[in-house]
Design an enzyme around this catalytic site. Sequence first.
Site, PDB file in Angstrom:
ATOM      1  N   LYS A 174      -5.156  20.682  32.933  1.00 44.85           N
ATOM      2  CA  LYS A 174      -6.276  21.501  33.399  1.00 44.85           C
ATOM      3  C   LYS A 174      -6.272  22.856  32.664  1.00 44.85           C
ATOM      4  O   LYS A 174      -7.295  23.372  32.269  1.00 44.85           O
ATOM      5  CB  LYS A 174      -6.131  21.696  34.907  1.00 44.85           C
ATOM      6  N   ASP A 175      -5.053  23.409  32.491  1.00 44.37           N
ATOM      7  CA  ASP A 175      -4.904  24.660  31.749  1.00 44.37           C
ATOM      8  C   ASP A 175      -4.459  24.290  30.335  1.00 44.37           C
ATOM      9  O   ASP A 175      -3.293  24.469  29.966  1.00 44.37           O
ATOM     10  CB  ASP A 175      -3.897  25.566  32.453  1.00 44.37           C
ATOM     11  N   ARG A 214      -8.561  28.684  42.796  1.00 42.71           N
ATOM     12  CA  ARG A 214      -9.717  29.593  42.856  1.00 42.71           C
ATOM     13  C   ARG A 214     -10.928  28.951  43.537  1.00 42.71           C
ATOM     14  O   ARG A 214     -11.816  29.660  43.992  1.00 42.71           O
ATOM     15  CB  ARG A 214     -10.096  30.079  41.462  1.00 42.71           C
ATOM     16  N   GLN A 218      -0.101  38.355  34.118  1.00 38.55           N
ATOM     17  CA  GLN A 218      -1.062  37.483  33.446  1.00 38.55           C
ATOM     18  C   GLN A 218      -2.497  37.698  33.922  1.00 38.55           C
ATOM     19  O   GLN A 218      -3.412  37.051  33.436  1.00 38.55           O
ATOM     20  CB  GLN A 218      -0.660  36.012  33.584  1.00 38.55           C
ATOM     21  N   GLY A 270       1.135  29.051  43.585  1.00 38.23           N
ATOM     22  CA  GLY A 270       0.875  28.794  45.005  1.00 38.23           C
ATOM     23  C   GLY A 270      -0.563  28.427  45.297  1.00 38.23           C
ATOM     24  O   GLY A 270      -1.318  28.060  44.391  1.00 38.23           O
ATOM     25  N   LEU A 308      -1.340  25.799  46.942  1.00 38.87           N
ATOM     26  CA  LEU A 308      -1.168  24.461  46.365  1.00 38.87           C
ATOM     27  C   LEU A 308      -2.270  23.503  46.792  1.00 38.87           C
ATOM     28  O   LEU A 308      -2.788  23.567  47.902  1.00 38.87           O
ATOM     29  CB  LEU A 308       0.196  23.890  46.780  1.00 38.87           C
ATOM     30  N   HIS A 309      -2.594  22.604  45.869  1.00 38.63           N
ATOM     31  CA  HIS A 309      -3.578  21.549  46.123  1.00 38.63           C
ATOM     32  C   HIS A 309      -3.060  20.264  45.483  1.00 38.63           C
ATOM     33  O   HIS A 309      -1.950  20.252  44.919  1.00 38.63           O
ATOM     34  CB  HIS A 309      -4.948  21.962  45.603  1.00 38.63           C
ATOM     35  N   HIS A 350      -1.445  20.408  41.924  1.00 40.87           N
ATOM     36  CA  HIS A 350      -0.038  20.840  41.896  1.00 40.87           C
ATOM     37  C   HIS A 350       0.870  19.720  42.399  1.00 40.87           C
ATOM     38  O   HIS A 350       1.936  19.461  41.843  1.00 40.87           O
ATOM     39  CB  HIS A 350       0.177  22.048  42.819  1.00 40.87           C
ATOM     40  N   SER A 370      -8.596  23.545  41.801  1.00 41.19           N
ATOM     41  CA  SER A 370      -8.077  24.838  41.383  1.00 41.19           C
ATOM     42  C   SER A 370      -7.920  25.716  42.620  1.00 41.19           C
ATOM     43  O   SER A 370      -8.744  25.637  43.548  1.00 41.19           O
ATOM     44  CB  SER A 370      -9.070  25.490  40.414  1.00 41.19           C
TER      45      SER A 370
HETATM   46  P1  AMP Z   1      -1.332  27.513  38.844  1.00 36.93           P
HETATM   47  O1  AMP Z   1      -0.782  27.578  40.231  1.00 36.93           O
HETATM   48  O2  AMP Z   1      -2.825  27.568  38.776  1.00 36.93           O
HETATM   49  O3  AMP Z   1      -0.651  28.467  37.905  1.00 36.93           O
HETATM   50  O4  AMP Z   1      -0.986  26.062  38.306  1.00 36.93           O
HETATM   51  C1  AMP Z   1       0.333  25.578  38.279  1.00 36.93           C
HETATM   52  C2  AMP Z   1       0.386  24.301  37.492  1.00 36.93           C
HETATM   53  O5  AMP Z   1      -0.460  23.326  38.112  1.00 36.93           O
HETATM   54  C3  AMP Z   1      -0.129  24.476  36.050  1.00 36.93           C
HETATM   55  O6  AMP Z   1       0.668  23.699  35.167  1.00 36.93           O
HETATM   56  C4  AMP Z   1      -1.531  23.941  36.143  1.00 36.93           C
HETATM   57  O7  AMP Z   1      -2.045  23.462  34.923  1.00 36.93           O
HETATM   58  C5  AMP Z   1      -1.355  22.810  37.142  1.00 36.93           C
HETATM   59  N1  AMP Z   1      -2.644  22.473  37.761  1.00 36.93           N
HETATM   60  C6  AMP Z   1      -3.537  23.328  38.331  1.00 36.93           C
HETATM   61  N2  AMP Z   1      -4.630  22.660  38.731  1.00 36.93           N
HETATM   62  C7  AMP Z   1      -4.437  21.357  38.407  1.00 36.93           C
HETATM   63  C8  AMP Z   1      -5.212  20.163  38.563  1.00 36.93           C
HETATM   64  N3  AMP Z   1      -6.419  20.168  39.123  1.00 36.93           N
HETATM   65  N4  AMP Z   1      -4.692  19.003  38.115  1.00 36.93           N
HETATM   66  C9  AMP Z   1      -3.465  18.973  37.534  1.00 36.93           C
HETATM   67  N5  AMP Z   1      -2.681  20.054  37.364  1.00 36.93           N
HETATM   68  C10 AMP Z   1      -3.153  21.242  37.788  1.00 36.93           C
END
Ligand code: AMP
Length: 278
Positions: free
Chosen positions: A150-151, A189, A61, A31, A33-34, A37, A187
């Site tokens: 990114k991850d 964060r 995690q 969540g 979201l940006h 995502h 991100s």
């Molecule tokens: P998260 O909500 O941080 O767990 O991320 C969910 C998914 O979105 C994961 O597969 C991340 O690698 C991907 N993600 C997060 N930030 C980015 C970004 N800046 N560009 C592309 N994918 C992203």
Amino acid sequence: MVIIKTGEKLTQFILQQKSLGKKIGFVPTMGALHKGHLSLVDTCRNECDLAVCSIFVNPTQFNNAEDLHNYPVTIERDIEMLVAHDCDVLFLPDREEMYPANGKLETYNLGNLEHVLEGSFRPGHFQGVCQAVDRLLHRTQPDVLYLGRKDFQQCIVIEKLLQLTGRTNIALRKLDTIREDTGLAMSSRNLRLGIADLEQAPSLYRVLHHIKAHYRFDKRHELLHEAKEQLKQAGFDVEYVELVNEKTLVPVRNDAETKVVVAAAWLGGIRLIDNVQL
Ligand code: AMP
């Protein structure tokens, strides 16, 4: 968009869609979201018949209780964004749904992958990621899984999870990092960075890009050292800046290996990660 809160209902819905011959794409998220995502959701939307997204802030995690407590939650806005991007299904389980009381937590044999880089600074993190993703995949049964580069290490770990759990029929799509105009990797964060730190934060990408631009195998140690120094000067507390093999994540030993430069550093109490492929 359908919002489904229980795994049982989700599986029922998915199986019904599969029986109609639909190709299921899945984007797991936590969540807040940006555009990063949403790029995954858009690609999933374009490549599959049914786009499924999940939002679950996975407690197992987080190796730092404060980080979990402060993790941004913007669910109303997230729902609006997913609707605007034509997502078909949002899976929104609560903790009890994902981790029923007295349920057992699995451990996965991830080998060295869970001990290097992120793993060495966030013990147990990747076991937690696998516990959540395994459960989500069990419920969603996708044909294609969408992850962000990114991850970077997470992508490799989840690739391993697919092998360990016999889910080699799932296609894994790893998509490029979406960045702000400044180069800062988007991100969730970043929402917690103060104004002054937001100005410094793009240095992380800048130093990684500098390494890529000036890379020479015999200069690699010097470049990595310089990068760390520049980050310290910009106010970062550096955990690692490493040049590693793209598959094994161990430091490169010869120039023929496919390489990625990865970094993690704290800025204003927020931990940032980024990577650039060479
Ligand atoms: P998260 O909500 O941080 O767990 O991320 C969910 C998914 O979105 C994961 O597969 C991340 O690698 C991907 N993600 C997060 N930030 C980015 C970004 N800046 N560009 C592309 N994918 C992203």
